[in-house]
Each structure stands twice: as C-alpha cells, then as structure tokens.
Design a protein around this motif. Structure first.
Motif, PDB file in Angstrom:
ATOM      1  N   GLY A 126      59.125  99.865 112.491  1.00  0.00           N
ATOM      2  CA  GLY A 126      59.349 101.305 112.687  1.00  0.00           C
ATOM      3  C   GLY A 126      60.686 101.758 112.125  1.00  0.00           C
ATOM      4  N   PHE A 127      60.892 103.092 112.168  1.00  0.00           N
ATOM      5  CA  PHE A 127      62.126 103.691 111.656  1.00  0.00           C
ATOM      6  C   PHE A 127      62.570 104.823 112.593  1.00  0.00           C
ATOM      7  CE2 PHE A 127      60.611 101.609 107.869  1.00  0.00           C
ATOM      8  CZ  PHE A 127      61.770 101.204 107.223  1.00  0.00           C
ATOM      9  N   LYS A 128      63.908 104.979 112.658  1.00  0.00           N
ATOM     10  CA  LYS A 128      64.513 106.080 113.414  1.00  0.00           C
ATOM     11  C   LYS A 128      65.406 106.888 112.485  1.00  0.00           C
ATOM     12  CE  LYS A 128      66.430 103.673 116.725  1.00  0.00           C
ATOM     13  NZ  LYS A 128      67.165 103.364 117.995  1.00  0.00           N
ATOM     14  N   LEU A 129      65.362 108.215 112.649  1.00  0.00           N
ATOM     15  CA  LEU A 129      66.204 109.111 111.865  1.00  0.00           C
ATOM     16  C   LEU A 129      67.179 109.817 112.808  1.00  0.00           C
ATOM     17  CD1 LEU A 129      66.913 110.442 109.149  1.00  0.00           C
ATOM     18  CD2 LEU A 129      65.171 112.186 109.651  1.00  0.00           C
ATOM     19  N   ASN A 130      68.463 109.440 112.710  1.00  0.00           N
ATOM     20  CA  ASN A 130      69.503 110.029 113.571  1.00  0.00           C
ATOM     21  C   ASN A 130      69.154 109.926 115.052  1.00  0.00           C
ATOM     22  OD1 ASN A 130      71.305 110.926 111.463  1.00  0.00           O
ATOM     23  ND2 ASN A 130      69.834 112.555 111.028  1.00  0.00           N
ATOM     24  N   GLY A 131      68.679 108.745 115.454  1.00  0.00           N
ATOM     25  CA  GLY A 131      68.353 108.496 116.842  1.00  0.00           C
ATOM     26  C   GLY A 131      66.974 108.932 117.275  1.00  0.00           C
ATOM     27  N   ARG A 132      66.256 109.685 116.464  1.00  0.00           N
ATOM     28  CA  ARG A 132      64.903 110.127 116.800  1.00  0.00           C
ATOM     29  C   ARG A 132      63.891 109.228 116.084  1.00  0.00           C
ATOM     30  NH1 ARG A 132      63.085 116.132 115.233  1.00  0.00           N
ATOM     31  NH2 ARG A 132      64.640 116.652 116.854  1.00  0.00           N
ATOM     32  N   VAL A 133      62.864 108.834 116.821  1.00  0.00           N
ATOM     33  CA  VAL A 133      61.862 107.941 116.242  1.00  0.00           C
ATOM     34  C   VAL A 133      61.089 108.682 115.151  1.00  0.00           C
ATOM     35  CG1 VAL A 133      59.804 106.570 116.692  1.00  0.00           C
ATOM     36  CG2 VAL A 133      61.663 106.608 118.367  1.00  0.00           C
ATOM     37  N   LEU A 134      61.213 108.149 113.940  1.00  0.00           N
ATOM     38  CA  LEU A 134      60.484 108.733 112.816  1.00  0.00           C
ATOM     39  C   LEU A 134      59.085 108.140 112.713  1.00  0.00           C
ATOM     40  CD1 LEU A 134      60.685 110.600 110.292  1.00  0.00           C
ATOM     41  CD2 LEU A 134      61.458 108.580 109.016  1.00  0.00           C
ATOM     42  N   ARG A 135      59.014 106.838 112.963  1.00  0.00           N
ATOM     43  CA  ARG A 135      57.718 106.146 112.971  1.00  0.00           C
ATOM     44  C   ARG A 135      57.815 104.966 113.930  1.00  0.00           C
ATOM     45  NH1 ARG A 135      55.843 103.028 107.703  1.00  0.00           N
ATOM     46  NH2 ARG A 135      57.169 101.452 108.660  1.00  0.00           N
ATOM     47  N   PRO A 136      56.960 104.889 114.956  1.00  0.00           N
ATOM     48  CA  PRO A 136      57.034 103.764 115.886  1.00  0.00           C
ATOM     49  C   PRO A 136      56.567 102.469 115.222  1.00  0.00           C
ATOM     50  CG  PRO A 136      55.135 105.120 116.374  1.00  0.00           C
ATOM     51  CD  PRO A 136      55.890 105.832 115.298  1.00  0.00           C
ATOM     52  N   ALA A 137      57.114 101.385 115.705  1.00  0.00           N
ATOM     53  CA  ALA A 137      56.704 100.067 115.176  1.00  0.00           C
ATOM     54  C   ALA A 137      55.379  99.670 115.785  1.00  0.00           C
ATOM     55  CB  ALA A 137      57.771  99.033 115.511  1.00  0.00           C
ATOM     56  N   GLN A 138      54.484  99.172 114.956  1.00  0.00           N
ATOM     57  CA  GLN A 138      53.175  98.708 115.418  1.00  0.00           C
ATOM     58  C   GLN A 138      53.298  97.210 115.733  1.00  0.00           C
ATOM     59  OE1 GLN A 138      50.308  99.742 112.408  1.00  0.00           O
ATOM     60  NE2 GLN A 138      50.564 101.948 112.737  1.00  0.00           N
ATOM     61  N   VAL A 139      53.039  96.865 116.976  1.00  0.00           N
ATOM     62  CA  VAL A 139      53.329  95.506 117.438  1.00  0.00           C
ATOM     63  C   VAL A 139      52.192  94.965 118.285  1.00  0.00           C
ATOM     64  CG1 VAL A 139      55.821  95.922 117.442  1.00  0.00           C
ATOM     65  CG2 VAL A 139      54.502  96.377 119.504  1.00  0.00           C
ATOM     66  N   GLY A 140      52.239  93.610 118.440  1.00  0.00           N
ATOM     67  CA  GLY A 140      51.374  92.938 119.398  1.00  0.00           C
ATOM     68  C   GLY A 140      52.215  92.512 120.585  1.00  0.00           C
ATOM     69  N   VAL A 141      51.679  92.698 121.812  1.00  0.00           N
ATOM     70  CA  VAL A 141      52.453  92.498 123.031  1.00  0.00           C
ATOM     71  C   VAL A 141      51.792  91.401 123.875  1.00  0.00           C
ATOM     72  CG1 VAL A 141      53.434  93.640 125.057  1.00  0.00           C
ATOM     73  CG2 VAL A 141      53.099  94.931 122.941  1.00  0.00           C
ATOM     74  N   VAL A 142      52.634  90.592 124.518  1.00  0.00           N
ATOM     75  CA  VAL A 142      52.166  89.548 125.408  1.00  0.00           C
ATOM     76  C   VAL A 142      51.675  90.184 126.709  1.00  0.00           C
ATOM     77  CG1 VAL A 142      52.803  87.519 126.710  1.00  0.00           C
ATOM     78  CG2 VAL A 142      53.754  87.885 124.407  1.00  0.00           C
ATOM     79  N   LYS A 143      50.491  89.729 127.155  1.00  0.00           N
ATOM     80  CA  LYS A 143      49.959  90.196 128.423  1.00  0.00           C
ATOM     81  C   LYS A 143      49.540  88.991 129.229  1.00  0.00           C
ATOM     82  CE  LYS A 143      46.591  93.300 130.525  1.00  0.00           C
ATOM     83  NZ  LYS A 143      45.433  94.212 130.314  1.00  0.00           N
ATOM     84  N   ASN A 144      50.388  88.580 130.169  1.00  0.00           N
ATOM     85  CA  ASN A 144      50.105  87.434 130.996  1.00  0.00           C
ATOM     86  C   ASN A 144      49.719  87.814 132.420  1.00  0.00           C
ATOM     87  OD1 ASN A 144      50.606  85.598 128.931  1.00  0.00           O
ATOM     88  ND2 ASN A 144      52.816  85.490 129.426  1.00  0.00           N
ATOM     89  N   LYS A 145      49.640  89.088 132.737  1.00  0.00           N
ATOM     90  CA  LYS A 145      49.280  89.509 134.088  1.00  0.00           C
ATOM     91  C   LYS A 145      48.025  90.373 134.056  1.00  0.00           C
ATOM     92  CE  LYS A 145      54.083  89.539 135.732  1.00  0.00           C
ATOM     93  NZ  LYS A 145      55.153  90.319 136.351  1.00  0.00           N
TER      94      LYS A 145
END
Length: 239
Positions: free
Chosen positions: A220-239
């Motif tokens: 992802g990218f941020k422009l002057n502290g504002r999210v320009l594009r969120p990072a697309q990620v895979g997240v651990v789910k153990n619960k």
C-alpha cells in the motif's frame, strides 16, 4: 421785709405746684409723640419681616422645585446610561462573535489550502504507484537463493547487475516520492490494521501469532499521512 419774704415764698410754692401739675401732662404728650414717631418704623419693620418671610418661602419652594428637576434629570441620565451600557454590551458581544467567526474562517481556510496543497498530486500519485509496483514485481521475479549463489558465469553476473540496478532505481524513486509525501506501506509481519490493510484472505498458521500479516499480495501507499491505497494482505487466523 417780712411781708416781702412771705410773698416770695408763696409765689415759689405756687410756681412749684404748677410745674408739678404740668409734668404728667408733658410726659403723656412726649409718649404720644414718641408712639406717633415709632409707628411708621414698626409698620416698616413688619412689612420688611413679612417680605423676608415670603422671600424665604419662595426661595424654599424654588429650591424644592430645583431639587425635583435635578432628580428628574439624574433619573433621565441614569436611564440613558443604562441604555447605552446595554447597547455597548450588545455591540461587544457582536464584535467578539465576529472576531471568533473570522478566526474560525481563517483556520478552516488555512486547513483547506494545506489539504489542497498536500493532496493536489493525489491523482498523479495513484497513477505513479503502478510504476513502483512494476519495479517491485520485477525484483521479486529473481529468487533470493539465486542471488546468494557462488556461480561466477557471465549470465549470472549480468543478472545480479541488473537486479542491483533495478533495486537502486527503486530506492531512489521511493526516496524522491517520500520527499513529496508519498510513502510505501510495508505490512509484512505487522499486526493487521484495518485502516491501512485490506485482508484478501485469512488462514490458520500455528507457528505464527493470531491476526498478524504473513503474506503481502500488493503493497500500500500513503500520501501525507492519508491512505492512498491499502495494502492487500493475508492474515493469520488461529481463533
């Protein structure tokens, strides 16, 4: 001679009697004349006293009238002063409100100008991050174990040189973009943040902590502290 002495004595006695008889009459006449002389003076004194009393009465009435007029004037002035005080307070309140509104307008305008300046290149930045992604894709094609190989062939050296050149170009580009407020989000190994990350999938992984990013599909990218594009990620789910 004896006859002469007796004659003189009788004459003196008669004369004394007539004088004694005439004294009460003269006293009464004198008193009457004195009364006639004093009567005009008494009448004049009475008139003077009466005029003085009347003058004092008129003076008292005039003083009371003046005091009443003075009280009316003071009451009118107090009323005018209260009205002016109320008007002054009203105008003071209006002035304070106007000043506060003007300051709020200044602050809001300054914020809007700053935001317009900071995010003027937002559309350009969105188009630019695609080029940065291409650098990252090109670098990710070369496996790390191959870069660590001890092979000394010409083709291998050319590949390493190409990789290092692309990496240096990417670093310079990222540094330049950072100067203008555009920063890349590196979420690998961080706790999932819904404000900066977009979970494309979740998977259980016993060897990793719950809700941690273990795979980055797109940075992802941020422009002057504002999210320009969120990072697309895979997240651990153990619960």
């Amino acid at each position: 001679m004896l006859r002469t002495a007796l004659t003189r004595s009788s004459r003196a006695l008669c004369s004394g009697t007539r004088v004694a008889a005439q004294r009460p009459i003269a006293s009464q006449i004198f008193q009457m004349q004195a009364a006639r002389t004093a009567a005009p003076q008494l009448r004049s004194a009475a008139r003077w006293y009466s005029a003085e009393a009347e003058g004092e009465k008129k003076a008292d009435e005039g003083a009371e009238k003046k005091e009443g007029e003075a009280d009316d004037v003071v009451a009118a002035l107090k009323k005018q002063l209260e009205a002016k005080d109320a008007e002054a307070r009203e105008w003071k309140d209006k002035c304070l409100r106007t000043v506060a509104d003007f300051r709020n307008l200044q602050e809001r305008t300054a914020r809007e100008v700053k935001q317009a300046k900071d995010f003027a290149i937002q559309k350009f930045a969105k188009d630019l991050v695609e080029s940065v992604d291409n650098f990252d894709r090109a670098l990710s094609v070369v496996p790390e174990e191959k870069l660590k190989s001890e092979e000394q062939s010409e083709h291998f050296k050319d590949l390493v040189n190409l990789y290092e050149g692309l990496k240096m170009t990417e670093n310079i580009l990222l540094q330049t973009l950072k100067k203008h407020g555009l920063e890349r989000i590196e979420p690998m190994g961080e706790v999932f943040n819904p404000n900066e990350h977009e979970a494309t999938f979740m998977a259980p992984m016993p060897d990793k902590e719950h809700n941690v990013v273990f795979h980055v599909q797109q940075k992802g990218f941020k422009l002057n502290g504002r999210v320009l594009r969120p990072a697309q990620v895979g997240v651990v789910k153990n619960k």
